[in-house]
Design a protein around this motif. Sequence first.
Motif, PDB file in Angstrom:
ATOM      1  N   GLU A 113     -15.462  79.807 -64.637  1.00  0.00           N
ATOM      2  CA  GLU A 113     -14.371  79.685 -65.635  1.00  0.00           C
ATOM      3  C   GLU A 113     -15.438  79.377 -66.443  1.00  0.00           C
ATOM      4  O   GLU A 113     -15.614  77.918 -66.341  1.00  0.00           O
ATOM      5  CB  GLU A 113     -13.117  79.368 -65.613  1.00  0.00           C
ATOM      6  N   PRO A 114     -16.157  80.061 -67.293  1.00  0.00           N
ATOM      7  CA  PRO A 114     -17.559  79.630 -68.400  1.00  0.00           C
ATOM      8  C   PRO A 114     -17.153  78.760 -69.205  1.00  0.00           C
ATOM      9  O   PRO A 114     -17.296  78.333 -69.380  1.00  0.00           O
ATOM     10  CB  PRO A 114     -18.566  81.016 -68.404  1.00  0.00           C
ATOM     11  N   LEU A 115     -15.180  79.116 -70.138  1.00  0.00           N
ATOM     12  CA  LEU A 115     -15.233  78.603 -71.195  1.00  0.00           C
ATOM     13  C   LEU A 115     -14.916  77.257 -70.782  1.00  0.00           C
ATOM     14  O   LEU A 115     -13.815  76.985 -70.014  1.00  0.00           O
ATOM     15  CB  LEU A 115     -14.007  79.247 -72.072  1.00  0.00           C
ATOM     16  N   ALA A 116     -15.040  76.022 -71.164  1.00  0.00           N
ATOM     17  CA  ALA A 116     -14.985  74.406 -71.194  1.00  0.00           C
ATOM     18  C   ALA A 116     -13.242  74.077 -71.456  1.00  0.00           C
ATOM     19  O   ALA A 116     -13.204  73.498 -70.907  1.00  0.00           O
ATOM     20  CB  ALA A 116     -15.582  74.031 -71.918  1.00  0.00           C
ATOM     21  N   TYR A 117     -12.889  74.749 -73.024  1.00  0.00           N
ATOM     22  CA  TYR A 117     -11.731  74.458 -73.097  1.00  0.00           C
ATOM     23  C   TYR A 117     -10.291  75.148 -72.078  1.00  0.00           C
ATOM     24  O   TYR A 117      -9.473  74.725 -71.491  1.00  0.00           O
ATOM     25  CB  TYR A 117     -11.286  75.186 -74.463  1.00  0.00           C
ATOM     26  N   MET A 118     -11.089  76.047 -71.450  1.00  0.00           N
ATOM     27  CA  MET A 118      -9.350  77.168 -70.384  1.00  0.00           C
ATOM     28  C   MET A 118      -9.684  76.181 -69.601  1.00  0.00           C
ATOM     29  O   MET A 118      -8.986  75.471 -68.671  1.00  0.00           O
ATOM     30  CB  MET A 118     -10.413  78.275 -70.192  1.00  0.00           C
ATOM     31  N   ARG A 119     -11.048  75.566 -69.204  1.00  0.00           N
ATOM     32  CA  ARG A 119     -10.881  74.494 -67.541  1.00  0.00           C
ATOM     33  C   ARG A 119     -10.072  74.034 -68.309  1.00  0.00           C
ATOM     34  O   ARG A 119      -9.689  73.074 -66.995  1.00  0.00           O
ATOM     35  CB  ARG A 119     -12.288  74.255 -67.483  1.00  0.00           C
ATOM     36  N   LYS A 120     -10.349  72.842 -69.192  1.00  0.00           N
ATOM     37  CA  LYS A 120      -9.275  71.456 -69.888  1.00  0.00           C
ATOM     38  C   LYS A 120      -8.592  72.014 -69.224  1.00  0.00           C
ATOM     39  O   LYS A 120      -7.970  71.131 -68.490  1.00  0.00           O
ATOM     40  CB  LYS A 120     -10.471  70.808 -70.949  1.00  0.00           C
ATOM     41  N   ALA A 121      -7.658  73.130 -69.682  1.00  0.00           N
ATOM     42  CA  ALA A 121      -6.428  73.255 -69.683  1.00  0.00           C
ATOM     43  C   ALA A 121      -5.979  73.809 -67.988  1.00  0.00           C
ATOM     44  O   ALA A 121      -4.647  73.011 -67.879  1.00  0.00           O
ATOM     45  CB  ALA A 121      -5.718  74.304 -71.122  1.00  0.00           C
ATOM     46  N   SER A 188      -0.043  77.189 -76.324  1.00  0.00           N
ATOM     47  CA  SER A 188      -1.221  75.985 -76.966  1.00  0.00           C
ATOM     48  C   SER A 188      -1.980  75.949 -76.266  1.00  0.00           C
ATOM     49  O   SER A 188      -3.016  74.920 -77.473  1.00  0.00           O
ATOM     50  CB  SER A 188      -0.152  74.949 -76.292  1.00  0.00           C
ATOM     51  N   LEU A 189      -2.464  77.440 -75.842  1.00  0.00           N
ATOM     52  CA  LEU A 189      -4.479  76.926 -75.742  1.00  0.00           C
ATOM     53  C   LEU A 189      -4.711  77.067 -76.825  1.00  0.00           C
ATOM     54  O   LEU A 189      -4.192  78.242 -78.121  1.00  0.00           O
ATOM     55  CB  LEU A 189      -4.270  78.120 -74.944  1.00  0.00           C
ATOM     56  N   ARG A 190      -5.981  76.429 -77.538  1.00  0.00           N
ATOM     57  CA  ARG A 190      -6.740  77.118 -78.122  1.00  0.00           C
ATOM     58  C   ARG A 190      -8.663  76.676 -78.661  1.00  0.00           C
ATOM     59  O   ARG A 190      -8.277  75.649 -77.717  1.00  0.00           O
ATOM     60  CB  ARG A 190      -6.550  75.636 -79.498  1.00  0.00           C
ATOM     61  N   GLN A 210      -3.092  82.384 -79.368  1.00  0.00           N
ATOM     62  CA  GLN A 210      -4.770  82.098 -80.683  1.00  0.00           C
ATOM     63  C   GLN A 210      -5.606  81.644 -79.845  1.00  0.00           C
ATOM     64  O   GLN A 210      -6.478  80.658 -80.530  1.00  0.00           O
ATOM     65  CB  GLN A 210      -3.542  80.935 -81.292  1.00  0.00           C
ATOM     66  N   VAL A 211      -6.376  82.296 -78.832  1.00  0.00           N
ATOM     67  CA  VAL A 211      -7.715  81.816 -78.546  1.00  0.00           C
ATOM     68  C   VAL A 211      -7.777  83.871 -78.689  1.00  0.00           C
ATOM     69  O   VAL A 211      -7.563  84.785 -78.915  1.00  0.00           O
ATOM     70  CB  VAL A 211      -7.624  81.793 -77.157  1.00  0.00           C
ATOM     71  N   PRO A 212      -9.900  83.300 -78.838  1.00  0.00           N
ATOM     72  CA  PRO A 212     -10.298  84.918 -79.691  1.00  0.00           C
ATOM     73  C   PRO A 212     -11.273  85.341 -78.206  1.00  0.00           C
ATOM     74  O   PRO A 212     -12.124  85.081 -78.695  1.00  0.00           O
ATOM     75  CB  PRO A 212     -11.242  84.127 -80.683  1.00  0.00           C
TER      76      PRO A 212
END
Lengths: 550, 421
Positions: A113-121, A188-190, A210-212
């Motif tokens: 998963e390239p996006l860090a915030y997704m990985r964290k979630a 709650s993903l941002r 609410q994620v782009p």
Amino acid sequence: MLTEQQQQQYIKPSRARTKTALTGRMDEGTELSLTIAHIVQRLKGSHLHSQIERQAKECLHQPEIKLESLREDVRSFLKTSGWERKLQNAVYRELHIQLPPSHPTAPPEHLKEPLAYMRKAQASWEKRVFKSLNSMSTELGVPLARMRPAVEQKELANKWNEMGTDEPDLSRFRPVYAPKDFLEVLISLRNPNHDGSEDVSARSHWGLIQVPLNVRDIPQLRQAYSELNLTTGQLGIDDHAHIHPDLFESEYVQIGKKVVVEQDSAAAQQYSRQGCSTGLRADLWALILNSTNQPQDVMHYEQLKAGVIQHDLLVDNLIYKDVKLTASNDDYYFVFEDFLYQVLLCFSRDTAVLEHFKYNSATPPKSYIQGKVGDEECAVVYPPNGVIPFHGFSMYVAPLCFLYNEPSKLYSVFREMYTRYFFRLHSISSSPSGIVSLCLQFERLLQTHLPQLFYHLRQIGAQPLRIAFKWMVRAFSGYLSTDQLLLLWDRILGYDSLEVVAVLAAAVFAFRAENLMEVTSLASAEAVLADLSTLKVMPLIQIFLFATAI
Amino acid sequence: MAGKVKWVTDIEKSVLINNFEKREWIQVTESEDWNFYWMSIQTIRNVFSVDTGYRLSDDQMVNHFPNHYELTRKDLMIKNIKRYRKELEKEGSPLAEKDENGKYIYLDFVPVTFMLPADYNLFVEEFRKNPSSTWIMKPCGKAQGKGIFLINKLSQIKKWSRDSRTSTFVAASSGKEAYVISLYIDNPLLIGGKKFDLLFVDPSLWCLTLRYKLGFCRFCTVKYTPSTSELDNMFVHLTNVAIQKHGDDYNHVHGGKWTVSNLRLYLESTRGKEVTSRLFDQIHWIVVQSLKAVAPVMNNDKHCFECYGYDIIIDDKLKPWLIEVNASPSLTSSTANDRILKYNLINDTLNIVTPNGDIPDCRWNRSPPREALGNYQVLYDEEQAQSENAERDLRSRSGQSLGSKGTKGSAGVRPATATWK
């Protein structure tokens, strides 16, 4: 043999796509050779490899193989005997699960998963789920895994074909999570790098996600799903009883038979876009998924079965409970209750499934031997396949029981379906087929093309996603009548994407828009959309994509 | 023809009554002037018995043929079918063709059956040919799976005849306590490992045979096993809902039932479209042939219609077997879906027998228009077949007039959906 025109229609586009896949965005050189090297490595040492080698050696005895033209003759032999096709299918399969080309020094987690915030979630969600499982284990005093005593093993072996008659006390077990819990996490993903505060305008998003992420809108979907347009014949529309079969169906089915005879995965996939005839679907899907059910697959299944008999896992109870709560009460699937146990219990123990975590944003949970938490040497993946079932999980398998009645074949097709598609429906990722994108796409489609409806529902506290989410997580299994569901899944396979699920969800809302405009509460909105069993999916999708004014 | 239909019933079931009320028909009692009487089997016996000498007038209809039992009693059904086959054979009809083993090619759709005690010796002869076979004993006059049991040894029959009072075994004349014994189909098609049977409702008017498109499959809740130890376990072998309802695993949401369209989807997906079509064609064939078999003895009263319930089992070679025909399929609903199905069935039936909801006029010969058929499809239109016969060839094989008592000879065989042969 397919006619020239049929080849044009089915084989050439898929070959073109294969080429594109191989070359990424048509970049030359290193990427292509890297990909080829990667695939070669994966297929080397595989069973197929040894079979082809053996075939090549054996054909040397044949008179038409001449020493002077050895290479060409052997190749020609492999072609006519169908082995080249099998290899092509295997390569095609590898391309499906292959990771997109990336920077050579990218760490593996970026490939998941390239996006860090997704990985964290995703990581934090996983922790929660596993914690819940652990506390269940502690509270109930049931170990995560235990070896069955010999008597119990024998009993289970005898009852293997009728585990449904077993009535273990499941009242203490609760599903680890239900789709609505997962939805809250997605809501709650941002993206911390994205400041949405300036966007409060006509472009602001009314929905819950609410994620782009980039999701496709109708004009792009029309291009991508061109085979679904109003002028192309479809199964699910043009095979209706009132339409004479000679207008479309008869010939289409004939072509399907030829595709099966050709044993070409890529052609089958292209063909499936317009739907599969009931008599051919089982073969076509197995072809698309390259699920060949060789003796080694059967053996693998038997080994898994032996594993089930030997060890009892805590998640087994979750599986029992899930089947009892969902499939056993379903008008279509109750008949297959026993098959579901046979598939899902084996699935939990299949370590081959761990492979898919390379491209799944999720990571299999680890359990540590008592007292050695943190010591990687004492860690073991739990459950062995790394997938913790949730409420409704068995519905991924249930529809397949209509197609395959042989357990190891059913198992192998399910496993492939899961590791290609279904895993994306319950993990947090930025993939266009991931549940986050699907939710966003659903909301965007609705907001863009049915703004009045969306606004109305929002005002009465009935956010559309809260209703549609459960459909999408299950890819509509259990909500549509089985024949319609299979037509939908034809397209998932045909387009190698779960996007149609989001499109259908939006199309359902569009279809019932009039009634929905009348309701004044979430409960009544739910009631309007409670029963989808009479819906015909292809007309809905077709009209939504190709007849909506834009 | 003004005036609402006056109806009577002695079956207090909501699926019936709701249908009458929706048509704004008027409920009356039996002693009053009635147009439409939905009666139980006991009542029809009384209505048409020789003693009461009941005559129905032109504006009255009932939901049973007076001698429906020629088809619905197990022993009489077998008798009629056997007689029909012999007759066709005598005529040299191609339908009665046999294969090299002496089995009928086209008419072998009931399992080998004998009447007890009358055919006891014939049965023993047959049993000895296949001593490892299993046989099913069924009382002729009972329903809902009552009194049925399986045997696989001759001694069990002897034991049974000893146990039940000897008089019942010997009393052949009254026929009341007679049994039939049939070869048990021990290789039924299993789905999900479970045995099931098919129930189709086929109403018969004086001239029409129809098939209700929405039949259903009833599954046993317990896994099927042909093992001899489970012969006594009725949950394994009998699919009657009355029995299955008491099993531990009976589910009140789906009631262990599948629609026929589910069955069709499953069979097409796992076996292929062609063999599935062939199977359903064969089932239609069974219905038509069985009705032809009883046509000569059936009093084809225009005041009557009947919703026969055909109970069929499919074996693992995809061959359908006729197990029995019921005169009054249960109107009790075990699940919500069931209730809807039965309500619709009654609705469609009423639309056909009383077109436009009018008071019936039995002088009319018209078949119902296509739109009124609802979920029914025409299986066999005798009227149509007769007019085709008359046009083609007036030479009737047995010299019988082409009356409504059924046709003989191959000319009459025109099922609407024959796609084989």
